[in-house]
Design an enzyme around this catalytic site. Structure first.
Site, PDB file in Angstrom:
ATOM      1  N   ALA B  94       5.101  -5.495  -0.671  1.00  0.00           N
ATOM      2  CA  ALA B  94       5.570  -5.796  -2.021  1.00  0.00           C
ATOM      3  C   ALA B  94       6.567  -4.749  -2.521  1.00  0.00           C
ATOM      4  O   ALA B  94       7.326  -5.014  -3.442  1.00  0.00           O
ATOM      5  CB  ALA B  94       4.378  -5.870  -2.980  1.00  0.00           C
ATOM      6  N   LYS B  95       6.552  -3.556  -1.922  1.00  0.00           N
ATOM      7  CA  LYS B  95       7.498  -2.477  -2.274  1.00  0.00           C
ATOM      8  C   LYS B  95       7.582  -2.275  -3.778  1.00  0.00           C
ATOM      9  O   LYS B  95       8.660  -2.127  -4.334  1.00  0.00           O
ATOM     10  CB  LYS B  95       8.864  -2.742  -1.641  1.00  0.00           C
ATOM     11  N   ARG B  96       6.426  -2.247  -4.441  1.00  0.00           N
ATOM     12  CA  ARG B  96       6.403  -2.051  -5.881  1.00  0.00           C
ATOM     13  C   ARG B  96       6.746  -0.618  -6.239  1.00  0.00           C
ATOM     14  O   ARG B  96       6.620   0.296  -5.399  1.00  0.00           O
ATOM     15  CB  ARG B  96       5.016  -2.396  -6.434  1.00  0.00           C
TER      16      ARG B  96
END
Lengths: 274, 274
Positions: B94-96
């Site tokens: 998700a690379k939040r």
């Protein structure tokens, strides 16, 4: 309409640099909305209807919807804003960042599914991770530059060597966006109100590029210092975000009126320094 | 079970460093699945069932679900993996990256809603933007370090000044994560297979920290070079991701068997260099 065109029109016609951030936390909703399956949508549309004439844009933060399985309510909220308050740009605060083929999917999510007019994007993965958003010519792409949180300094404040000399990482991001990524004129930057000196530094580097400024209100940023540091010559150039201070101004059935009062005070406090 | 415990057990018991990335693109699905409302779930569960004994983890990429309003299918997919293939860790890609209060919401999304065992996170906003994920003691937190895309160099390859001397930004991220953010032993790093020299540099800096390595297959990374650069002394330490090369190995009703063949070949190609 192009995001930048809509934003400039909203700055002038609403006489406002205020962005209301829509970060719905059901635990803080008034009692009469608690437990309703559409509580998030009801809360947010009432905030929107009570404040739309006072803002230059709205900024829904997608995490607050995703944590509650409420993507459908986010879709309905943006549709409501476009239908009932035309000309009010919607910035989807998503801070996405991924390789090109995945960024294409995120761009579909933001611009086609949620119908946002602009999105916030993380620059850490570089130019080709941003291109899929830039490929939508009418949409705004707002890159993280100097963020308002304490840890913002961990990487962003490092001194880096660049082809233009030594500077801090956030300054390099500002220059790169203004001089390279903004070829189509649809870029903006996130610069936190908690660091006015850095707002001034970014403004000096990027000309008239719009800045999205979170951090006033609950995060403690100073309005006068933000305006002095960041406004452009015509007294615009800023989207100054307030989320919690507006959303949770009241706790009763009149929460939207309370939100309007705080939004109006905030807009006026900003305008006093334009 | 702790993500790291499950990952180490999967490395040993499955004798595999292969991570299959679940990036479902309905346009590339076999004809018999086209147009079904649950096509994404059906496609992914068949891939999972055909390959689970060959992998150390699965990595669904959330953008591919979100672009198609398919969050419910992602929930069902992870539930399926946990129920049918216990002990197979699920990494939500998700690379939040956001301020603490928002990161808390993203952590709820990843760990409580989607029931992922680990999440990928962007380090640009610094320590307090990562803390809400680290607060889940059993979950893995996989920080972007040196990404596999061409633009990965734009920021990550800049020379920076740090308290430990001059180094590249990705090296500073690697050190910071290994020496500071990993106090609870639940961190890992993303380092692309397209840059084997940098995998070696990261390995030298971070000891036994697990590395998630995208970029073999469609992105062109080299398996032998990746293993030589990144394996730990006991021949593990890596989650080597392949997405498109496995998912779209076949175009017919036997697509899952074709995926299994490619997954098995890839696992064996990796094991040949351990």
């Amino acid at each position: 309409m192009h995001f930048m065109t809509a934003l400039r029109a909203a700055w002038q016609q609403r006489d406002s640099l205020l962005c209301v951030g829509l970060d719905p936390d059901p635990a803080r909703f008034p009692a009469h909305l608690q437990g309703r399956s559409d509580a998030i949508l009801r809360f947010c549309t009432q905030i929107v209807d009570a404040t739309a004439d006072l803002v230059c844009c709205f900024k829904p933060q997608i995490a607050y919807f995703a944590a509650h399985r409420a993507e459908d309510q986010l879709e309905a909220l943006v549709e409501h804003i476009h239908a009932r308050h035309p000309g009010t740009p919607v910035v989807l605060d998503a801070k996405r960042g991924d390789i090109g083929s995945t960024a294409e999917q995120y761009a579909i999510e933001a611009f086609e599914r949620f119908k946002a007019d602009a999105i916030t994007v993380n620059p850490y993965m570089g130019r080709d991770s941003v291109d899929p958003y830039l490929a939508y010519p009418d949409k705004g792409v707002i890159l993280l530059c100097r963020t308002s949180n304490p840890g913002g300094s961990d990487l962003q404040f490092l001194e880096v060597d660049t082809s233009k000399g030594r500077m801090k990482l956030y300054e390099h991001v500002a220059r790169t966006v203004a001089e390279d990524w903004n070829a189509s004129g649809n870029c903006a930057l996130v610069v936190g109100a908690t660091f006015p000196a850095e707002i001034a530094r970014v403004r000096a580097l990027v000309g008239e590029l719009p800045l999205l400024v979170p951090g006033i209100g609950a995060q403690g940023g100073d309005i006068a210092a933000t305006l002095a540091a960041g406004r452009t010559e015509n007294g615009t150039g800023l989207m100054i975000n307030s989320s919690r201070a507006v959303l949770y101004a009241g706790k009763g059935e009149d929460f939207a009126e309370a939100a309007r009062r705080v939004a109006e005070e905030t807009r006026d406090a900003i305008n006093a320094y334009r």
